[in-house]
Design a protein around this motif. Structure first.
Motif, PDB file in Angstrom:
ATOM      1  N   LYS B  16    -103.234 -44.998  96.342  1.00 49.87           N
ATOM      2  CA  LYS B  16    -104.459 -45.344  97.058  1.00 49.87           C
ATOM      3  C   LYS B  16    -105.551 -45.673  96.040  1.00 49.87           C
ATOM      4  CE  LYS B  16    -107.809 -43.061 100.053  1.00 49.87           C
ATOM      5  NZ  LYS B  16    -108.294 -41.693 100.294  1.00 49.87           N
ATOM      6  N   ASN B  38    -119.568 -37.615 100.192  1.00 48.32           N
ATOM      7  CA  ASN B  38    -118.276 -36.991  99.893  1.00 48.32           C
ATOM      8  C   ASN B  38    -117.161 -38.015 100.006  1.00 48.32           C
ATOM      9  OD1 ASN B  38    -118.968 -34.366  99.270  1.00 48.32           O
ATOM     10  ND2 ASN B  38    -119.141 -33.807 101.449  1.00 48.32           N
ATOM     11  N   LYS B  42    -116.696 -39.775  93.214  1.00 51.79           N
ATOM     12  CA  LYS B  42    -117.481 -39.223  92.095  1.00 51.79           C
ATOM     13  C   LYS B  42    -116.605 -38.365  91.176  1.00 51.79           C
ATOM     14  CE  LYS B  42    -120.517 -37.130  94.809  1.00 51.79           C
ATOM     15  NZ  LYS B  42    -119.940 -37.437  96.132  1.00 51.79           N
TER      16      LYS B  42
HETATM   17  N1  ADP Z   1    -105.095 -35.983  94.131  1.00 47.71           N
HETATM   18  C1  ADP Z   1    -105.454 -36.785  95.136  1.00 47.71           C
HETATM   19  N2  ADP Z   1    -104.518 -37.259  95.999  1.00 47.71           N
HETATM   20  C2  ADP Z   1    -104.883 -38.071  97.016  1.00 47.71           C
HETATM   21  N3  ADP Z   1    -106.136 -38.428  97.271  1.00 47.71           N
HETATM   22  C3  ADP Z   1    -107.111 -37.983  96.476  1.00 47.71           C
HETATM   23  C4  ADP Z   1    -106.815 -37.139  95.360  1.00 47.71           C
HETATM   24  N4  ADP Z   1    -107.970 -36.847  94.735  1.00 47.71           N
HETATM   25  C5  ADP Z   1    -108.944 -37.491  95.431  1.00 47.71           C
HETATM   26  N5  ADP Z   1    -108.420 -38.163  96.462  1.00 47.71           N
HETATM   27  C6  ADP Z   1    -109.143 -38.975  97.428  1.00 47.71           C
HETATM   28  O1  ADP Z   1    -109.986 -39.825  96.705  1.00 47.71           O
HETATM   29  C7  ADP Z   1    -111.199 -39.992  97.363  1.00 47.71           C
HETATM   30  C8  ADP Z   1    -112.333 -39.667  96.412  1.00 47.71           C
HETATM   31  O2  ADP Z   1    -112.324 -38.289  96.105  1.00 47.71           O
HETATM   32  P1  ADP Z   1    -113.345 -37.628  95.086  1.00 47.71           P
HETATM   33  O3  ADP Z   1    -113.350 -38.430  93.838  1.00 47.71           O
HETATM   34  O4  ADP Z   1    -113.021 -36.200  94.974  1.00 47.71           O
HETATM   35  O5  ADP Z   1    -114.733 -37.824  95.853  1.00 47.71           O
HETATM   36  P2  ADP Z   1    -116.115 -37.118  95.674  1.00 47.71           P
HETATM   37  O6  ADP Z   1    -116.093 -36.333  94.417  1.00 47.71           O
HETATM   38  O7  ADP Z   1    -117.076 -38.260  95.620  1.00 47.71           O
HETATM   39  O8  ADP Z   1    -116.344 -36.278  96.860  1.00 47.71           O
HETATM   40  C9  ADP Z   1    -111.167 -39.116  98.587  1.00 47.71           C
HETATM   41  O9  ADP Z   1    -110.825 -39.914  99.700  1.00 47.71           O
HETATM   42  C10 ADP Z   1    -110.059 -38.142  98.290  1.00 47.71           C
HETATM   43  O10 ADP Z   1    -109.438 -37.739  99.469  1.00 47.71           O
END
Ligand code: ADP
Ligand code: MG
Lengths: 480, 258
Positions: B16, B38, B42
């Motif tokens: 993704k 969220n 980030k």
């Molecule tokens: N290890 C992972 N596997 C699948 N999806 C992930 C993983 N880490 C993050 N995501 C997805 O990536 C997107 C961005 O996450 P993240 O960078 O943690 O956002 P933020 O810190 O802005 O809240 C989200 O939709 C999250 O569900």
């Protein structure tokens, strides 16, 4: 593959560092086991008749026994007729100083980082070096003798202190105890003997380094330690073995006798050759270690096990007298194809007896680590207490940890507490360390050492350092 | 030379795409705030910069002091001076906090060809930093983050940052869930380190932190892209408007202003 996994892979692939064979002439008797061999061993050591009789009783009993099947380990069937039961380096008769020791042997100790000279000079540790089966050199004897402490090879004790040996030999581990202990009783070659007189505090750590060297020689060490009333001794046992192809059987017996008000601390750092990555060529370590604590006496077993292909070992305490204390602190690490089935038995017989068990199992590679412990509170043991804590740590996902705590309480006033945990070194933990600049290897080391802290704390200082290094070496791997 | 240059960075996890073309330049001495709803990516950005394995970079480049950052191992990046204050600091049971920090410091010093600090020098440094940040010494005696409250974990991150003195510090929602005192610790930590040589990327969900750490630039991240950049007043605007307006606009690349 993720970094954490590949790190663990690297670690699991790491080879044994202390593999080498020392070329010292050995004197060996014919292969196989029979009454004649038992007699031959006894006569080679010019033993008294009573001891030969004891050996023969054991041998005849052994013939009626079958190898135990219950440990959680697997190995090819041992052909007891294909082993040599005695091997002694052709050392000079009496040695007054290290200068007289075979230089080859000294070089071996150097390679292991256990220079006797260094040990003597820097740490004040008296070292009774057992090379294969016979004591080669003993130090600090004079100083110990002044206090009436006897610290010598088992064979020497048989001749110099027959009354003590006769009184206590088999008093904790009888010749009929179990398959391996019985075999040991029949054919034991040598080992260490120690007697601490009444009220004497042994002023130094007593230390013995065991080595297995002659190919195909089953090792049958016999150690007997007696602390008379109010005595104190801290005893260290440590070993490494050379790399070789045949599996080597080691079936030692250690008996501790802690008389009224005495204290025995017995610490082991064990690093025998564990076999290669496929488990080929490692040592089989089937050891019987047991202590008996009389009134107000205390026995502490501390062990750090990183070696052997198979470890089968349960240092135990019989808490015979009232208020006796038994402790067991253990770190067992299995890597590659290593298997360990280890733990302790605490048998509470006296009133208000107390025991503590802290076991830390670490499994990496395809290692299998089993904790097996028994806490038994007999009917007469009013107010007995036990605390057990068994923690397992897994590195990678092809290894295993198993815990079998048996608790047998026959007295309603007893308090028995058991805690257990299993943890895994996580990828996120390793990433966190790496983000702070710490390599994956150091991170694993740090986390593993942290996990074992409660046990290392129980080891004498120099030994704790050595143990920490050993875990590092056992887990080391190049991380790219 | 720019401290950090992020050029058209695309990253995905589990197939993704999460980061969809990030461009950002941080010069020495600058504090950049990254805000966004969220799930906007980030933490993913922070993780990619620090070298977390889970992400694959599909396009773009990141240079740190002119070096290809993506080519370095996480511990090498730390050695080069990149520090990440984790959104969720990791617990290391049994590993003493002080011992950990000393190992970390001496590891990065080694990377930089500096002599390790001995116990006495290290303790002096620790004491000095504890005083600046008003952190209790007792924190040093405990296992790393194990049994720490949320606030203690965040303070510990800032404390580590203070001791390691990185050239680029990335703070990932270090302010989330903190009371005002803890927030001050975070701000003090950053402000004490602010210097013409250092850069900061402060990721936050709330404007509040930026009252204490006044940023030079504010960027809004949405669905893996920086959709707006501005000065500190942008944070206030976001606070007033919320993130809601982004959800629709961000889908239209022609509205991207940064
Ligand atoms: N290890 C992972 N596997 C699948 N999806 C992930 C993983 N880490 C993050 N995501 C997805 O990536 C997107 C961005 O996450 P993240 O960078 O943690 O956002 P933020 O810190 O802005 O809240 C989200 O939709 C999250 O569900
Ligand atoms: Mg996040």
């Amino acid at each position: 593959m993720t970094t954490a996994e590949s790190t663990l892979e690297e670690i699991a692939r790491q080879d044994y560092k202390y593999g080498f064979v020392t070329d010292i002439e050995s004197e060996t008797i014919p292969m196989g086991l029979s009454e004649d061999i038992v007699r031959l061993i006894s006569s080679k050591k010019s033993e008294p008749e009573w001891l030969l009789e004891w050996r023969l009783k054991a041998y005849r009993h052994w013939l009626t026994l079958t190898e135990p099947q219950w440990p959680n380990v697997t190995y090819p069937k041992i052909d007891y007729q294909a082993l040599y039961y005695y091997s002694a380096p052709k050392a000079k008769k009496v040695l007054n100083s290290l200068d007289e020791v075979d230089p080859e042997l000294l070089a071996t100790f150097e390679k292991l980082g256990i220079s006797l000279a260094e040990q003597q000079r820097l740490t004040g540790v008296a070292v009774d070096a057992v090379f294969d089966s016979v004591s080669v050199t003993t130090t600090f004897k004079g100083k110990l003798a002044e206090l009436g402490i006897v610290f010598c090879s088992f064979s020497e004790a048989v001749h110099e202190h027959p009354e003590l040996v006769r009184q206590y030999l088999g008093s904790v581990v009888p010749y009929s105890d179990n398959y391996y202990a019985t075999l040991n009783s029949a054919v034991f070659s040598d080992g260490s003997f120690c007697y601490i007189p009444k009220g004497v505090r042994c002023p130094m750590e007593l230390s013995t380094y065991f080595r297995i060297n002659a190919a195909n020689t089953g090792q049958f060490e016999r150690t007997l330690l007696i602390a008379d009333e109010g005595g104190y001794v801290s005893y260290l046992e440590g070993c490494t073995a050379p790399m070789r192809d045949e599996n080597q059987l080691h079936a030692a017996v250690v008996e501790l006798v802690a008389l009224k008000g005495s204290t025995i601390k017995y610490s082991t750092v064990q690093n025998w050759y564990p076999g290669d990555k496929d488990g080929k060529g490692g040592i089989y370590n089937f050891v019987t270690k047991r202590g008996k604590a009389m009134e107000n006496a205390k026995i502490t077993w501390t062990q750090v096990e990183t070696g052997s292909a198979i470890t089968w070992k349960y240092p135990s305490c019989i808490l015979q007298g009232d208020n006796a204390v038994g402790e067991f602190y253990s770190v067992a690490l299995t890597n590659h194809r290593q298997q360990a089935d280890t733990g302790t038995k605490m048998i509470h017989i006296g009133k208000n007896t107390r025991s503590t068990i802290v076991s830390k199992g670490i499994s990496a590679g395809h290692g299998q680590n089993t904790y097996r412990g028994l806490v038994r509170i007999n009917a007469g043991a009013d107010g007995a207490r036990n605390y057990s804590q068994c923690d397992s740590m897994l590195l990678g996902d092809r290894c295993g940890a198993h815990t079998f705590p048996y608790i047998d309480v026959r007295n309603p006033t007893a308090q028995v507490e058991h805690e257990a945990s299993t943890s895994k070194i996580g990828e996120d933990q390793i990433f966190y360390c790496k983000q702070r600049g710490i390599s994956a290897e150091d991170a694993v080391n740090m986390i593993v050492n942290g996990f074992c802290k409660e046990v290392f704390r129980e080891l004498p200082m120099e030994f704790a350092v050595e143990a920490q290094k050993l875990l590092g070496v056992s887990l080391e791997g190049s991380v790219g | 030379m720019a401290l950090l240059e992020i050029e058209n960075l695309h990253a995905e996890v589990g197939g993704k795409e999460i980061l969809r073309g990030i461009n950002l330049i941080v010069n020495p001495g600058e504090v950049h705030a990254i805000m966004g709803p969220n799930g906007s990516g980030k933490s993913t950005l922070a993780g990619v910069l620090a070298g977390r394995e889970a992400y694959s970079i599909t396009e773009g480049a990141v240079r740190f002091k002119g070096k290809d950052l993506l080519d370095l191992e996480p511990e090498e990046r730390a050695g080069e001076g990149v520090f990440l204050a984790f959104q969720y600091p990791v617990e290391l049971p049994g590993v003493n906090n002080q011992y950990f920090l000393r190992s970390a410091l001496n590891s990065v010093r080694k990377y930089r060809g500096q002599e390790p600090l001995d116990g006495v020098e290290f303790l002096k440094l620790v004491r000095e930093k504890l005083n600046i940040l008003h952190i209790d010494r007792e924190l040093m005696t405990r296992p790393v983050n194990h049994g720490f409250s949320g606030g203690e974990k965040k303070r510990n991150e800032i404390f580590q940052m203070a001791v390691l003195e990185p050239q680029l510090a990335i703070l990932d929602e270090t302010d989330s869930g903190l009371d005002i005192d803890a927030l001050r610790v975070v701000a003090d930590g950053v402000n004490a380190l602010r210097s013409p040589e250092r850069g900061f990327v402060v990721i936050t969900h709330y404007q509040r932190l930026l009252d204490y750490i006044v940023p030079d630039f504010v960027h809004v991240l949405s669905q893996g892209r920086i959709v707006q950049s501005g000065g500190k007043e942008l944070a206030l605007e976001l606070e007033a408007k919320g993130y809601g307006w982004l959800e629709t606009d961000a889908a239209k690349p022609e509205l991207v202003t940064a």
